[in-house]
Write a protein that holds these residues in place. Structure first.
Motif, PDB file in Angstrom:
ATOM      1  N   LEU A  53      11.232 -15.713 -16.485  1.00 56.31           N
ATOM      2  CA  LEU A  53      10.110 -16.561 -16.614  1.00 56.31           C
ATOM      3  C   LEU A  53       8.890 -15.822 -16.646  1.00 56.31           C
ATOM      4  CD1 LEU A  53      11.461 -19.258 -14.009  1.00 56.31           C
ATOM      5  CD2 LEU A  53      11.241 -19.347 -16.507  1.00 56.31           C
ATOM      6  N   VAL A  54       8.817 -14.888 -15.704  1.00 50.41           N
ATOM      7  CA  VAL A  54       7.642 -13.911 -15.516  1.00 50.41           C
ATOM      8  C   VAL A  54       7.420 -13.367 -16.949  1.00 50.41           C
ATOM      9  CG1 VAL A  54       6.323 -12.125 -14.593  1.00 50.41           C
ATOM     10  CG2 VAL A  54       7.601 -13.654 -12.910  1.00 50.41           C
ATOM     11  N   LYS A  55       8.463 -12.681 -17.493  1.00 47.70           N
ATOM     12  CA  LYS A  55       8.521 -11.971 -18.600  1.00 47.70           C
ATOM     13  C   LYS A  55       7.828 -13.009 -20.249  1.00 47.70           C
ATOM     14  CE  LYS A  55      10.990  -9.653 -22.158  1.00 47.70           C
ATOM     15  NZ  LYS A  55      12.055 -10.137 -23.178  1.00 47.70           N
ATOM     16  N   SER A  56       8.432 -14.255 -19.848  1.00 51.39           N
ATOM     17  CA  SER A  56       7.761 -15.214 -20.875  1.00 51.39           C
ATOM     18  C   SER A  56       6.182 -15.392 -20.761  1.00 51.39           C
ATOM     19  CB  SER A  56       8.446 -16.515 -21.000  1.00 51.39           C
ATOM     20  OG  SER A  56       8.083 -17.281 -20.196  1.00 51.39           O
ATOM     21  N   GLY A  57       5.687 -15.149 -19.504  1.00 52.34           N
ATOM     22  CA  GLY A  57       4.338 -15.417 -19.281  1.00 52.34           C
ATOM     23  C   GLY A  57       3.687 -14.241 -20.119  1.00 52.34           C
ATOM     24  N   PHE A  58       3.932 -13.053 -20.306  1.00 55.68           N
ATOM     25  CA  PHE A  58       3.405 -12.071 -20.919  1.00 55.68           C
ATOM     26  C   PHE A  58       3.647 -12.363 -22.517  1.00 55.68           C
ATOM     27  CE2 PHE A  58       4.006 -10.249 -16.854  1.00 55.68           C
ATOM     28  CZ  PHE A  58       2.844  -9.470 -16.608  1.00 55.68           C
TER      29      PHE A  58
END
Lengths: 498, 231
Positions: free
Chosen positions: A114-119
């Motif tokens: 999920l955090v990765k998709s924020g980048f």
């Protein structure tokens, strides 16, 4: 169990290595440079847009406050952004499997995804517009607190949108019907807003301004952000075994249709039905075809704005693109699509010629389908039909062979099950450089003939060249087959080694 | 049937395979053994024209395999999963390979019956995509496809790996039968010394790309091979 804080940098490291070591990153410096130049160009444009946005708002909405007016327009941006993300943003590609059996909390992996998709660039591009706008319009027009609150609220909404799109993308992979619902809701919203003198978007603008003026209310977008993040997390959590099970339970019936094709067309029929199955059962080729189907609606934009009088040359180019889009899109990676079983195709009991006859027939079928779909554009002007017919002939008689010939330069392995719109895996510089003459050449012929004789003769000439190609298709297939055999070992080597 | 002349394959200067001269006669069952990296798969790939030789040539029925596609008609092969079309179900895959040999559904059923017990009805009717099958079943699908269309040469790379014990036994029986009754030339590699010595009447031992031994199978073969691999 190692804590998330310690695990996170390691996962980031693995992801970084995955990207750097992927063949498409390493081998296509030219593409990387081209994308880089494009990116810089885009950045400069966005900064300028941010700086002059106030002026633009003033001229478009002279009696409204520019910040409120822009806040209202942001609603459209969010909707467009959502749809764009839904279609384009790649699903997080971290292959979870190698981590699941290790002493690592599953939950940590979900949060990492999920955090990765924020980048994502989708989240950072808007900032390039928003920050100059805040500095130049919101802070001077209101107060620093309002400006910062406004910016924070918008950023929170952008990220909320990010996770909402993430959730719907995932949902889409399970329930494809979601797409229709999203399309219907958006269309309804736009229609209602426009017919009721922009009641919804103006309301949205006022709501955003109300939050900006009372910083406490920034909790509302914050809650929206947390909700959409949780929704995505919940979906991942519930789906954690589902993907495996789905793979296990999928079943295919051996259809009568495919036997029928191979009975009529023999070996090339068997190869054609194999390729059609490949397209329908794998994400990436399917996505390519869906995208090209959508592209066919592009005609509405062109033909309403430009009447045929504005020039046959331009219209011919559009016709070539519209009637050949399926072939052009799919054909970019021809051969590469079959890289995972290419050893089989090179040892099975058929000749290289049979192989390319099947490809020729399949592309002929593609072009004919797109030609038939774009036929209703003739309602704008009957001449569109004639232009597109010439374009169809040229696509079938010449461009099929151009694409198959260029296919022998596709030496990169492609994972056809990974689907996403911005997937450049397997695409080489060859596609960018050489697809232009394929469309430009017939337009050039048209211009030459139309100058020497007249425009109608130019169109006829293009059609006749296509027809000649169809008549001599056996010879052209032989040329393609010879080219393939000359490069066969290079292709096999490329497919085997990524 | 297959002749090899001055065959050499080099990768970045290191020689992966070097066979100056060899002949495999029709009806022979040819077993290839050697440790990992000995060049077994490289040799098979060269025979199937999936790899370009640095020097020399492979000749199948008097024609160079790299110059003609004739060999495809009478050569069945299964080397690895790259030979499987993973989004098809086994039934569809067999249909596809069968239709390339002009086999209709009846021919296919007839063919399945000849396999006596190597694979069950369940596999022919299976509708799962091949990518969802177990490793054992995947390699069964590949081996069965290699035997389709009455080939004269069958090339199998480690066919016994991943198979369950009863399938290993029935595969040995099947290969021996195909070899003796139909005079099919077999080229089989394996890490399992017992299996190759049972199936093959000629054993070739490869080490770092070179042929170390080349002999007909006798009752002493097993002991000899074990002695070689023990040091």
């Amino acid at each position: 169990m190692i804590p998330f804080i310690q695990l996170f940098p390691r996962l980031v490291n693995h992801q970084w290595k995955e990207m750097i070591r992927s063949s498409s990153w390493q081998k296509s410096i030219l593409i990387n440079i081209m994308l880089g130049i494009f990116l810089v160009y885009l950045l400069i444009n966005l900064i300028l847009l941010g700086l002059f946005l106030g002026k633009i708002m003033d001229s478009v909405f002279p009696d409204a406050d520019p910040v409120t007016a822009f806040s209202g327009i942001l609603l459209y941006y969010f909707i467009a952004d959502f749809i764009f993300r839904f279609l384009m943003q790649p699903s997080p590609a971290l292959s979870v499997m190698p981590y699941l059996h290790l002493p690592v909390r599953k939950n940590s992996i979900f949060h990492f995804l999920l955090v990765k998709s924020g980048f994502s660039l989708f989240n950072f591009f808007p900032l390039i517009v928003l920050i100059p706008f805040t500095l130049r319009e919101v802070i001077p027009g209101y107060s620093p607190t309002t400006g910062i609150t406004w910016l924070i609220a918008v950023i929170l909404l952008i990220f909320a949108n990010n996770y909402l799109a993430f959730f719907f993308r995932k949902l889409f992979s399970v329930k494809p019907s979601v797409f229709i619902i999203i399309a219907a809701v958006t269309a309804l919203l736009f229609w209602f807003d426009f017919s009721q003198s922009r009641i919804i978007s103006l309301g949205f603008g006022n709501w955003l301004m109300a939050i900006a003026i009372n910083p406490v209310w920034v909790v509302v977008p914050a809650i929206l952000f947390i909700l959409s993040y949780s929704l995505s997390w919940f979906f991942l959590y519930r789906q954690r075994y589902l993907e495996m099970e789905e793979k296990q339970s999928r079943q295919y019936k051996s259809s009568a249709g495919s036997r029928y094709i191979s009975e009529i067309f023999g070996v090339s029929g068997a190869l054609m039905s194999l390729e059609i199955k490949m397209i329908l059962r794998n994400n990436r080729p399917k996505t390519y075809l869906v995208l090209s189907m959508m592209f066919m609606f592009y005609g509405f934009l062109i033909y309403t704005k430009h009447p045929v009088e504005s020039g046959y040359g331009m219209m011919l180019f559009i016709g070539l693109l519209l009637t050949g889009i399926m072939m052009i899109q799919y054909g970019q990676l021809v051969l590469s699509w079959e890289s995972s079983y290419f050893d089989r195709l090179c040892t099975a009991n058929f000749t290289t010629r049979d192989f390319f006859i099947a490809k020729f027939r399949l592309f002929f079928f593609f072009n004919t389908v797109t030609f038939l779909i774009t036929m209703p554009y003739a309602l704008y002007d009957y001449r569109i039909l004639l232009l597109n017919f010439a374009a169809w002939l040229f696509n079938c008689g010449i461009n099929i062979f151009v694409i198959l010939f260029l296919g022998s330069f596709n030496t990169k392995r492609v994972d056809m099950s990974k689907g996403s719109f911005f997937n450049y895996e397997g695409v080489t510089a060859v596609h960018f450089i050489l697809s232009i003459p394929a469309l430009g050449f017939p337009v050039l012929i048209y211009w030459l003939v139309s100058i020497i004789v007249n425009p109608d003769a130019g169109i006829v000439a293009v059609g006749l060249i296509g027809l000649a190609g169809l008549i001599f298709h056996r010879q052209l297939i032989d040329i393609v087959a010879r080219q393939f055999l000359a490069r066969k070992q290079i292709i096999l080597h490329g497919f085997r080694n990524g | 049937m297959i002749k090899v002349k001055g065959l050499k394959k080099q990768y970045a200067g290191t020689t992966a395979l070097h066979i100056p001269e060899m002949e495999i006669v029709a009806g022979e069952s040819f077993g290839l053994i050697g440790n990992n990296g000995a060049g077994k798969t490289t040799f098979f790939r060269l025979i199937l024209d999936l790899l370009a030789a640095t020097e020399g040539e492979v000749i199948s029925k008097n024609v160079q395999v790299s110059q003609s596609e004739e060999w495809k008609k009478y050569t069945g092969s299964y080397l690895d999963e790259g030979f499987l079309i993973e989004y098809l179900s086994p039934a569809e895959y067999f249909n596809f390979i069968g239709s390339l040999h002009g086999m209709n559904l009846e021919d296919l059923t007839g063919f399945y019956h000849q396999l006596d017990g190597f694979a069950s009805e369940e596999l022919y009717q299976n509708r799962k995509p091949i990518r969802a099958l177990s490793k054992g079943n995947k390699s069964k699908v590949g081996i069965i496809a290699a035997l389709m269309g009455n080939p004269e040469i069958v090339v199998l790379d480690e066919p016994f790996a991943h198979l369950d014990p009863s399938s290993q036994i029935s595969l040995k029986r099947l290969l021996k039968r195909v070899n003796t009754e139909k005079n099919v030339t077999l080229l089989v590699s394996s890490h399992d010394l017992t299996h190759v010595t049972e199936v093959c009447n000629r054993i070739v031992l490869l080490e770092s790309g070179l042929i170390i031994r080349d002999f007909a199978t006798t009752h002493d073969t097993m002991r000899e091979l074990e002695a070689y691999f023990t040091h």
